[in-house]
Motif scaffolding. Structure first.
Motif, PDB file in Angstrom:
ATOM      1  N   SER A 123     -20.299 -18.540  30.882  1.00  0.00           N
ATOM      2  CA  SER A 123     -20.134 -19.521  29.818  1.00  0.00           C
ATOM      3  C   SER A 123     -21.458 -20.149  29.387  1.00  0.00           C
ATOM      4  O   SER A 123     -21.469 -21.141  28.704  1.00  0.00           O
ATOM      5  CB  SER A 123     -19.185 -20.612  30.304  1.00  0.00           C
ATOM      6  OG  SER A 123     -19.734 -21.188  31.471  1.00  0.00           O
ATOM      7  N   ASP A 124     -22.581 -19.602  29.843  1.00  0.00           N
ATOM      8  CA  ASP A 124     -23.868 -20.141  29.405  1.00  0.00           C
ATOM      9  C   ASP A 124     -23.946 -20.125  27.882  1.00  0.00           C
ATOM     10  O   ASP A 124     -23.679 -19.111  27.259  1.00  0.00           O
ATOM     11  CB  ASP A 124     -25.018 -19.268  29.910  1.00  0.00           C
ATOM     12  CG  ASP A 124     -25.371 -19.615  31.345  1.00  0.00           C
ATOM     13  OD1 ASP A 124     -24.737 -20.540  31.875  1.00  0.00           O
ATOM     14  OD2 ASP A 124     -26.246 -18.957  31.896  1.00  0.00           O
ATOM     15  N   THR A 125     -24.315 -21.249  27.312  1.00  0.00           N
ATOM     16  CA  THR A 125     -24.491 -21.234  25.867  1.00  0.00           C
ATOM     17  C   THR A 125     -25.943 -21.516  25.542  1.00  0.00           C
ATOM     18  O   THR A 125     -26.432 -22.615  25.747  1.00  0.00           O
ATOM     19  CB  THR A 125     -23.590 -22.284  25.194  1.00  0.00           C
ATOM     20  OG1 THR A 125     -22.268 -22.001  25.606  1.00  0.00           O
ATOM     21  CG2 THR A 125     -23.660 -22.171  23.690  1.00  0.00           C
ATOM     22  N   ALA A 126     -26.621 -20.503  25.097  1.00  0.00           N
ATOM     23  CA  ALA A 126     -28.028 -20.667  24.761  1.00  0.00           C
ATOM     24  C   ALA A 126     -28.148 -21.146  23.336  1.00  0.00           C
ATOM     25  O   ALA A 126     -27.281 -20.854  22.513  1.00  0.00           O
ATOM     26  CB  ALA A 126     -28.731 -19.329  24.906  1.00  0.00           C
TER      27      ALA A 126
ATOM     28  N   LYS B  39     -28.215 -17.968  41.890  1.00  0.00           N
ATOM     29  CA  LYS B  39     -28.034 -19.010  42.898  1.00  0.00           C
ATOM     30  C   LYS B  39     -28.054 -20.416  42.317  1.00  0.00           C
ATOM     31  O   LYS B  39     -28.099 -21.390  43.056  1.00  0.00           O
ATOM     32  CB  LYS B  39     -29.112 -18.863  43.972  1.00  0.00           C
ATOM     33  CG  LYS B  39     -28.882 -17.630  44.825  1.00  0.00           C
ATOM     34  CD  LYS B  39     -30.055 -17.344  45.729  1.00  0.00           C
ATOM     35  CE  LYS B  39     -30.616 -15.981  45.442  1.00  0.00           C
ATOM     36  NZ  LYS B  39     -31.976 -15.822  45.936  1.00  0.00           N
ATOM     37  N   ARG B  40     -28.015 -20.477  40.981  1.00  0.00           N
ATOM     38  CA  ARG B  40     -28.120 -21.777  40.333  1.00  0.00           C
ATOM     39  C   ARG B  40     -27.049 -22.752  40.818  1.00  0.00           C
ATOM     40  O   ARG B  40     -27.313 -23.936  41.041  1.00  0.00           O
ATOM     41  CB  ARG B  40     -27.996 -21.578  38.822  1.00  0.00           C
ATOM     42  CG  ARG B  40     -28.331 -22.797  38.027  1.00  0.00           C
ATOM     43  CD  ARG B  40     -28.104 -22.535  36.562  1.00  0.00           C
ATOM     44  NE  ARG B  40     -26.708 -22.644  36.208  1.00  0.00           N
ATOM     45  CZ  ARG B  40     -26.159 -22.090  35.129  1.00  0.00           C
ATOM     46  NH1 ARG B  40     -26.922 -21.369  34.318  1.00  0.00           N
ATOM     47  NH2 ARG B  40     -24.889 -22.243  34.859  1.00  0.00           N
ATOM     48  N   ALA B  41     -25.848 -22.251  40.990  1.00  0.00           N
ATOM     49  CA  ALA B  41     -24.735 -23.140  41.361  1.00  0.00           C
ATOM     50  C   ALA B  41     -24.905 -23.732  42.756  1.00  0.00           C
ATOM     51  O   ALA B  41     -24.220 -24.691  43.105  1.00  0.00           O
ATOM     52  CB  ALA B  41     -23.419 -22.370  41.284  1.00  0.00           C
ATOM     53  N   TRP B  42     -25.819 -23.166  43.535  1.00  0.00           N
ATOM     54  CA  TRP B  42     -26.007 -23.636  44.916  1.00  0.00           C
ATOM     55  C   TRP B  42     -27.321 -24.383  45.109  1.00  0.00           C
ATOM     56  O   TRP B  42     -27.690 -24.684  46.243  1.00  0.00           O
ATOM     57  CB  TRP B  42     -25.932 -22.435  45.877  1.00  0.00           C
ATOM     58  CG  TRP B  42     -24.547 -21.897  45.986  1.00  0.00           C
ATOM     59  CD1 TRP B  42     -23.554 -22.346  46.821  1.00  0.00           C
ATOM     60  CD2 TRP B  42     -23.973 -20.822  45.223  1.00  0.00           C
ATOM     61  NE1 TRP B  42     -22.403 -21.613  46.627  1.00  0.00           N
ATOM     62  CE2 TRP B  42     -22.633 -20.672  45.654  1.00  0.00           C
ATOM     63  CE3 TRP B  42     -24.448 -19.973  44.231  1.00  0.00           C
ATOM     64  CZ2 TRP B  42     -21.776 -19.708  45.119  1.00  0.00           C
ATOM     65  CZ3 TRP B  42     -23.597 -19.016  43.695  1.00  0.00           C
ATOM     66  CH2 TRP B  42     -22.278 -18.899  44.139  1.00  0.00           C
TER      67      TRP B  42
ATOM     68  N   GLY C 120     -34.426 -26.637  25.144  1.00  0.00           N
ATOM     69  CA  GLY C 120     -33.885 -25.682  26.123  1.00  0.00           C
ATOM     70  C   GLY C 120     -33.992 -24.237  25.660  1.00  0.00           C
ATOM     71  O   GLY C 120     -33.045 -23.458  25.812  1.00  0.00           O
ATOM     72  N   LEU C 121     -35.156 -23.868  25.131  1.00  0.00           N
ATOM     73  CA  LEU C 121     -35.300 -22.523  24.561  1.00  0.00           C
ATOM     74  C   LEU C 121     -35.749 -21.476  25.574  1.00  0.00           C
ATOM     75  O   LEU C 121     -35.501 -20.287  25.386  1.00  0.00           O
ATOM     76  CB  LEU C 121     -36.324 -22.549  23.410  1.00  0.00           C
ATOM     77  CG  LEU C 121     -35.995 -23.470  22.234  1.00  0.00           C
ATOM     78  CD1 LEU C 121     -37.106 -23.417  21.190  1.00  0.00           C
ATOM     79  CD2 LEU C 121     -34.664 -23.072  21.597  1.00  0.00           C
ATOM     80  N   LEU C 122     -36.430 -21.923  26.625  1.00  0.00           N
ATOM     81  CA  LEU C 122     -37.015 -20.957  27.557  1.00  0.00           C
ATOM     82  C   LEU C 122     -36.058 -20.661  28.707  1.00  0.00           C
ATOM     83  O   LEU C 122     -35.741 -21.532  29.524  1.00  0.00           O
ATOM     84  CB  LEU C 122     -38.349 -21.491  28.095  1.00  0.00           C
ATOM     85  CG  LEU C 122     -39.500 -21.467  27.080  1.00  0.00           C
ATOM     86  CD1 LEU C 122     -40.671 -22.305  27.562  1.00  0.00           C
ATOM     87  CD2 LEU C 122     -39.959 -20.030  26.822  1.00  0.00           C
ATOM     88  N   ASN C 123     -35.596 -19.432  28.760  1.00  0.00           N
ATOM     89  CA  ASN C 123     -34.691 -18.970  29.817  1.00  0.00           C
ATOM     90  C   ASN C 123     -33.559 -19.955  30.134  1.00  0.00           C
ATOM     91  O   ASN C 123     -33.376 -20.355  31.287  1.00  0.00           O
ATOM     92  CB  ASN C 123     -35.487 -18.672  31.102  1.00  0.00           C
ATOM     93  CG  ASN C 123     -35.714 -17.185  31.279  1.00  0.00           C
ATOM     94  OD1 ASN C 123     -35.289 -16.386  30.452  1.00  0.00           O
ATOM     95  ND2 ASN C 123     -36.369 -16.798  32.362  1.00  0.00           N
TER      96      ASN C 123
ATOM     97  N   ASP D 274     -28.710 -25.700  35.312  1.00  0.00           N
ATOM     98  CA  ASP D 274     -27.573 -25.611  34.415  1.00  0.00           C
ATOM     99  C   ASP D 274     -28.015 -26.051  33.013  1.00  0.00           C
ATOM    100  O   ASP D 274     -28.614 -27.115  32.882  1.00  0.00           O
ATOM    101  CB  ASP D 274     -26.507 -26.571  34.974  1.00  0.00           C
ATOM    102  CG  ASP D 274     -25.184 -26.414  34.297  1.00  0.00           C
ATOM    103  OD1 ASP D 274     -25.176 -26.273  33.064  1.00  0.00           O
ATOM    104  OD2 ASP D 274     -24.169 -26.432  35.003  1.00  0.00           O
ATOM    105  N   PRO D 275     -27.737 -25.269  31.962  1.00  0.00           N
ATOM    106  CA  PRO D 275     -28.240 -25.669  30.639  1.00  0.00           C
ATOM    107  C   PRO D 275     -27.664 -26.995  30.166  1.00  0.00           C
ATOM    108  O   PRO D 275     -28.255 -27.685  29.335  1.00  0.00           O
ATOM    109  CB  PRO D 275     -27.819 -24.526  29.717  1.00  0.00           C
ATOM    110  CG  PRO D 275     -26.891 -23.675  30.482  1.00  0.00           C
ATOM    111  CD  PRO D 275     -26.978 -24.027  31.932  1.00  0.00           C
ATOM    112  N   ALA D 276     -26.517 -27.377  30.712  1.00  0.00           N
ATOM    113  CA  ALA D 276     -25.947 -28.669  30.310  1.00  0.00           C
ATOM    114  C   ALA D 276     -26.829 -29.806  30.797  1.00  0.00           C
ATOM    115  O   ALA D 276     -26.742 -30.914  30.356  1.00  0.00           O
ATOM    116  CB  ALA D 276     -24.548 -28.810  30.869  1.00  0.00           C
TER     117      ALA D 276
END
Ligand code: FAD
Ligand code: MLT
Ligand code: ZN
Length: 481
Positions: A18-21, A443-446, A470-473, A479-481
């Motif tokens: 569900s990542d929204t870039a 591993k972002r969630a951890w 939030g443009l870079l990776n 978390d992008p949020a």
């Protein structure tokens, strides 16, 4: 210990997350295409889906994404022009070097512009007086090694992906590898960085001064930032003397406690010790199946070490003496010629590709204090089995740093449960959820198991400050949020 951060649930397919870039409509508008073409030249803006496809999945085959186009800038100015165009269009950028990363960070999601560093390959002459060199971020580790070895120097970091992994990738992930014992991680080799920031501006600090206390250390900040804070274009690197007298030992031991005892003695007796690597019987079997290598000893042993010594004089006698002095050694073979050394290393270095040949593994890369390593390893099989009955764990790693690569085969459908169980076990032993590969998407969630809420808030503040849109990776590390 903190609970895992909410957000992305790692799955086998990043494209399905569900990542929204920013700019996630995936379209390459003609205005943006025109700007990118003007920045890099028509030949280096790739839009054909069949060509782009090879940039959209990772080395392991676990992560897949989608890019709206690929750009291949030739220098920092072109990178800056690409970034400025992306910033105007609010389109996200995923930086890709050799694409050997193992945590999904080099995979474009939601139609990011894939910026490949493949053409940033300038190799400046080695500056002999300082033992430093400036190179483009897209130079592979192997090319760097060839370049500096030709004039009596070497680079302090080395590992099996050397033919593809780029120097920019090494710095962006703060890669570790097989020589950390002697030279430290990539961070210790970085003396200067040139990079393009999210607004298209360029920072360039390549003088290579070992002493320079003039404020925040942007080199440290960018090292290990996984493409989330800036696009690294050039690097000033510290070199080490090239040591040509080498001896490699493959040592059989009964278990991890015995392995630790051999390493402790070797480290204390051998100033020339450069590497201490660990693997087990099941990993060796997979390697032999894939490579056709013969058995190293007449008998099979539970665990094995690869030790390498290097110096200006032949270290073989010292290495043999140190091994003879260790009761924990069950058997050992030592190679001094290049071919023999290469074969002994192959038992260890071929693990990654041999495991991949057996299936797509859940790859975890953890470190625990050496005092906790044996206990953690003893708990691993039951911990993993409780999360997935079919799971087949294969362990290997860089034992001196307590860095264990926990690769779990036949567990794809329970990847999240296995990851959760192992990372919690590691955290309960005071360990890190990522010793050297980075956090990436996998591993972002951890992250909250290794970093406090205050530390994560600080990381977010840095990210917001340098990349407010939030443009870079996006979705890598935080978390992008
Ligand atoms: P990529 O995979 O292309 O990218 C990795 C990350 O860095 C991504 O987040 C990407 O966006 C970012 N990035 C890349 N280039 C730049 C840049 N110029 N500017 C900003 N961000 C950038 N790793 C270890 O640490 N130790 C090992 O021993 C080791 N052994 C390996 C063995 C094998 C066989 C394989 C396949 C991988 C191994 N790795 C190891 C993992 C991997 O090789 C390293 O993480 C390496 O540093 C990645 O380099 P790359 O150029 O392939 O980067
Ligand atoms: C290694 O040490 O070989 C690597 O980090 C690669 C891996 O973990 O598979
Ligand atoms: Zn490793």
């Amino acid at each position: 210990m903190n609970a895992p951060t909410a957000g992305l649930t790692p799955t086998a397919d990043v494209a399905a997350t569900s990542d929204t870039a920013p700019g996630s409509d995936r379209t390459l508008t003609s205005a943006l295409a025109e700007e990118l073409r003007a920045a890099v030249g028509a030949a280096h803006l790739l839009t054909d889906p069949s060509v782009i496809a090879s940039f959209e999945s990772d080395w392991t085959g676990r992560f897949r994404g989608r890019a709206r186009c690929v750009v291949r800038p030739a220098d920092t100015t072109e990178v800056a022009a690409v970034m400025a165009a992306a910033a105007r269009a609010k389109a996200s950028i995923c930086v890709q070097g050799g694409n050997t990363g193992l945590v999904g960070g080099s995979v474009p999601v939601d139609g990011a512009i894939l910026l490949s560093t493949a053409r940033l390959t300038a190799l400046e002459p080695v500056e002999v007086i300082s033992g430093q060199v400036t190179v483009g971020a897209g130079v592979t580790l192997a090319a760097l090694q060839r370049h500096v070895r030709a004039v009596g120097y070497d680079f302090g970091v080395d590992f099996a992906a050397r033919d593809s992994a780029t120097v920019g990738g090494l710095v962006a992930t703060n890669a570790g590898g097989e020589r950390v014992l002697r030279y430290g991680t990539t961070r210790a080799q970085v003396l200067g960085i040139e990079a393009v920031l999210a607004d298209g501006s360029i920072i360039s600090r390549l003088t290579g001064l070992p002493k320079d206390n003039t404020g925040y250390h942007e080199m440290s900040l960018l090292t290990g930032s996984e493409g989330t804070l800036g696009i690294i274009t050039r690097l000033r690197l510290r070199l080490v003397p090239r040591l040509t007298e080498r001896a490699v030992a493959l040592v059989a031991v009964d278990d991890i406690t015995a392995a630790l005892s051999v390493v402790r003695k070797a480290r204390n007796r051998l100033p020339s010790l450069e590497a201490a690597e660990l693997f087990f019987a099941d990993g060796l079997a997979l390697v032999r199946e894939k490579t056709g290598l013969s058995a190293p000893f007449a008998e099979t042993y539970p665990a094995y070490l690869v030790l390498e010594c290097a110096g200006r004089t032949d270290p073989t006698e010292d290495l043999l003496e140190a091994l003879a002095d260790s009761d924990a050694v069950r058997d050992a073979t030592v190679a001094t010629d290049a071919r023999g050394r290469h074969t002994l290393w192959a038992y260890r270095e071929a693990h990654t590709e041999s495991i991949n040949a057996a299936g797509v593994p859940v790859k975890l890369d953890v470190a625990v204090p050496l005092t906790a390593l044996a206990e953690m390893v003893a708990s691993l099989p039951a911990t993993i089995a409780a999360a997935c009955q079919t799971a087949r764990p294969i362990l290997f790693g860089h034992i001196n740093e307590g860095n264990l690569h926990v690769n779990v085969l036949d567990a794809t459908s329970d990847a999240e449960a296995v990851t959760d169980a192992v990372l919690r076990l590691v955290a309960s032993h005071g360990g890190s959820i990522s010793a050297e590969h980075g956090v990436g998407r996998a591993k972002r969630a951890w992250l909250g198991l290794s970093r406090s809420p205050q530390e994560i808030a600080m990381m977010r503040a840095v990210k917001r400050g340098l990349d407010p849109d939030g443009l870079l990776n996006p979705g890598v590390l935080l978390d992008p949020a």
